[in-house]
Design a protein around this motif. Structure first.
Motif, PDB file in Angstrom:
ATOM      1  N   ALA A  93       0.740  -1.235  -0.071  1.00  0.00           N
ATOM      2  CA  ALA A  93      -0.032   0.159   0.121  1.00  0.00           C
ATOM      3  C   ALA A  93       0.927   1.219   0.053  1.00  0.00           C
ATOM      4  O   ALA A  93       0.556   2.140  -0.840  1.00  0.00           O
ATOM      5  CB  ALA A  93      -0.797  -0.042   1.381  1.00  0.00           C
ATOM      6  N   LEU A  94       1.947   1.259   0.802  1.00  0.00           N
ATOM      7  CA  LEU A  94       2.963   2.304   0.954  1.00  0.00           C
ATOM      8  C   LEU A  94       3.468   2.741  -0.575  1.00  0.00           C
ATOM      9  O   LEU A  94       3.689   3.563  -0.832  1.00  0.00           O
ATOM     10  CB  LEU A  94       3.923   2.482   1.871  1.00  0.00           C
ATOM     11  N   GLU A  95       3.916   1.579  -1.207  1.00  0.00           N
ATOM     12  CA  GLU A  95       4.449   1.759  -2.692  1.00  0.00           C
ATOM     13  C   GLU A  95       3.530   2.280  -3.388  1.00  0.00           C
ATOM     14  O   GLU A  95       3.746   3.021  -4.350  1.00  0.00           O
ATOM     15  CB  GLU A  95       5.029   0.314  -3.051  1.00  0.00           C
ATOM     16  N   SER A  96       2.404   1.855  -3.304  1.00  0.00           N
ATOM     17  CA  SER A  96       1.137   2.439  -4.281  1.00  0.00           C
ATOM     18  C   SER A  96       1.051   4.045  -3.942  1.00  0.00           C
ATOM     19  O   SER A  96       0.807   4.611  -4.877  1.00  0.00           O
ATOM     20  CB  SER A  96      -0.242   1.753  -4.022  1.00  0.00           C
ATOM     21  N   ILE A  97       1.110   4.346  -2.726  1.00  0.00           N
ATOM     22  CA  ILE A  97       1.021   5.636  -2.332  1.00  0.00           C
ATOM     23  C   ILE A  97       2.250   6.621  -2.821  1.00  0.00           C
ATOM     24  O   ILE A  97       2.019   7.599  -3.237  1.00  0.00           O
ATOM     25  CB  ILE A  97       0.814   5.821  -0.664  1.00  0.00           C
ATOM     26  N   SER A 126       9.651   4.344   6.293  1.00  0.00           N
ATOM     27  CA  SER A 126       8.816   4.645   5.298  1.00  0.00           C
ATOM     28  C   SER A 126       7.690   5.799   5.256  1.00  0.00           C
ATOM     29  O   SER A 126       7.833   6.756   4.441  1.00  0.00           O
ATOM     30  CB  SER A 126       7.775   3.665   4.599  1.00  0.00           C
ATOM     31  N   LEU A 127       7.382   6.020   6.356  1.00  0.00           N
ATOM     32  CA  LEU A 127       6.488   7.106   6.908  1.00  0.00           C
ATOM     33  C   LEU A 127       7.341   8.453   7.330  1.00  0.00           C
ATOM     34  O   LEU A 127       6.687   9.258   7.004  1.00  0.00           O
ATOM     35  CB  LEU A 127       5.692   6.909   8.401  1.00  0.00           C
ATOM     36  N   ARG A 128       8.278   8.169   7.846  1.00  0.00           N
ATOM     37  CA  ARG A 128       9.223   9.289   8.072  1.00  0.00           C
ATOM     38  C   ARG A 128       9.767  10.279   6.770  1.00  0.00           C
ATOM     39  O   ARG A 128       9.847  11.305   6.603  1.00  0.00           O
ATOM     40  CB  ARG A 128      10.475   8.978   8.883  1.00  0.00           C
ATOM     41  N   SER A 142      -1.655  12.032  -7.916  1.00  0.00           N
ATOM     42  CA  SER A 142      -2.848  11.680  -7.393  1.00  0.00           C
ATOM     43  C   SER A 142      -2.783  11.685  -5.983  1.00  0.00           C
ATOM     44  O   SER A 142      -4.199  11.423  -5.304  1.00  0.00           O
ATOM     45  CB  SER A 142      -3.176  10.199  -7.905  1.00  0.00           C
ATOM     46  N   VAL A 143      -1.809  11.508  -5.177  1.00  0.00           N
ATOM     47  CA  VAL A 143      -1.937  11.510  -3.587  1.00  0.00           C
ATOM     48  C   VAL A 143      -1.087  12.173  -3.169  1.00  0.00           C
ATOM     49  O   VAL A 143       0.037  12.648  -3.478  1.00  0.00           O
ATOM     50  CB  VAL A 143      -1.391   9.955  -3.174  1.00  0.00           C
ATOM     51  N   ARG A 144      -1.447  13.232  -2.206  1.00  0.00           N
ATOM     52  CA  ARG A 144      -0.644  14.450  -1.532  1.00  0.00           C
ATOM     53  C   ARG A 144      -0.724  14.434  -0.045  1.00  0.00           C
ATOM     54  O   ARG A 144       0.049  14.990   0.574  1.00  0.00           O
ATOM     55  CB  ARG A 144      -1.204  15.739  -2.023  1.00  0.00           C
ATOM     56  N   VAL A 145      -1.472  13.418   0.569  1.00  0.00           N
ATOM     57  CA  VAL A 145      -1.539  13.305   1.976  1.00  0.00           C
ATOM     58  C   VAL A 145      -1.971  11.886   2.186  1.00  0.00           C
ATOM     59  O   VAL A 145      -2.815  11.302   1.280  1.00  0.00           O
ATOM     60  CB  VAL A 145      -2.719  14.116   2.719  1.00  0.00           C
TER      61      VAL A 145
END
Length: 268
Positions: A41-45, A100-102, A53-56
């Motif tokens: 999911a994070l890779e897709s984000i 990844s989140l950082r 298409s994703v900003r947040v």
């Protein structure tokens, strides 16, 4: 847009990706499949960030809890069994997750809708902003198992709370209610339960419409400040401001201000 997973849900709308941990019968605790699906999911984000298409990103949990950490039933620790290599679990799963989140170049918001325990608590605290329902709580439950706070907990807690409160939470494993977490500065805001997702959704859309290139650089600078000395941080500010000054969003922001109109940011 939605994506098909079994242990998480990923929905993308109006520039906001909402990643919902979805094992409500196990309080959304992590097993190997969930780790794999969160990585996907994070890779897709990240790909969505690249194509605009994703900003947040918003992370929350299904059902009555945010995340209870590691699903202990997914590990064999019975007497006579070979001891599990918990360090390998950190290296394979939890370290890459919080890293990844950082490093995700967009704002990441945790919407903590219930208990956040163990790795689940520190997953939330690794996000850029944390909102919590009034009934939510944070528990450093590792001490009950003879472990240390992982998923970045030993780094995050003393920096947010100071060593005294960090040590007390880590050694006692006491439940920290959301209101107290806000009062201590551990999280951004505690809101009424029914207001949690509407509040987070509204903020996420506000951020998604903003200058997200600058937001990403702000995130980069603030996280770097914990390891930089003051001269190094000033140098980083100089370098980042140079990058921001060359961005479309800066030019658009100035033009909109001069023309007295709403800006149209693109995130680059």
């Amino acid at each position: 847009m939605t994506a098909d997973f079994q242990t998480v849900r990923l929905e993308i709308s109006e520039g906001v990706a909402t990643l919902t941990l979805n094992r409500p019968d196990r309080l959304n605790s992590f097993n190997d499949q969930m780790h794999q699906e969160v990585r996907a999911a994070l890779e897709s984000i990240r790909n969505g960030r690249a194509d605009g298409s994703v900003r947040v990103l918003v992370i929350t949990g299904a059902g009555r809890g945010f995340c209870a950490g590691q699903d202990l039933s997914d590990r064999s620790v019975a007497a006579g069994d070979e001891a599990p290599d918990l360090g390998a679990s950190i290296e394979r799963n939890y370290k890459p997750l919080v890293t990844s989140l950082r490093t995700l170049d967009m704002p990441v918001i945790a919407a903590v809708n219930g208990v956040a325990a163990g790795a689940g608590a520190n997953l939330a605290l690794a996000c850029d902003m944390v909102f919590a329902a009034r009934s939510a709580s944070f528990i450093q439950s590792f001490c009950k198992l003879g472990l240390i706070p992982d998923t970045g907990g030993t780094w995050i807690l003393p920096r947010l709370l100071g060593p005294a409160r960090a040590m007390g939470l880590a050694l006692l494993g006491d439940k920290l209610p959301a209101e107290q977490a806000e009062a201590w500065g551990l999280i951004w805001k505690c809101v009424d339960d029914e207001a949690l997702m509407p509040t987070v959704d509204a903020l996420a859309k506000q951020l998604a419409a903003g200058p997200t290139f600058g937001f990403a650089q702000t995130k980069r600078a603030i996280w770097a400040s914990s390891t930089n000395d003051f001269p190094a941080q000033l140098d980083l500010e100089r370098d980042i401001m140079r990058e921001c000054g060359r961005s479309h969003d800066y030019r658009e922001g100035v033009a909109a201000f001069m023309e007295k109109r709403a800006p149209r940011f693109k995130g680059n």
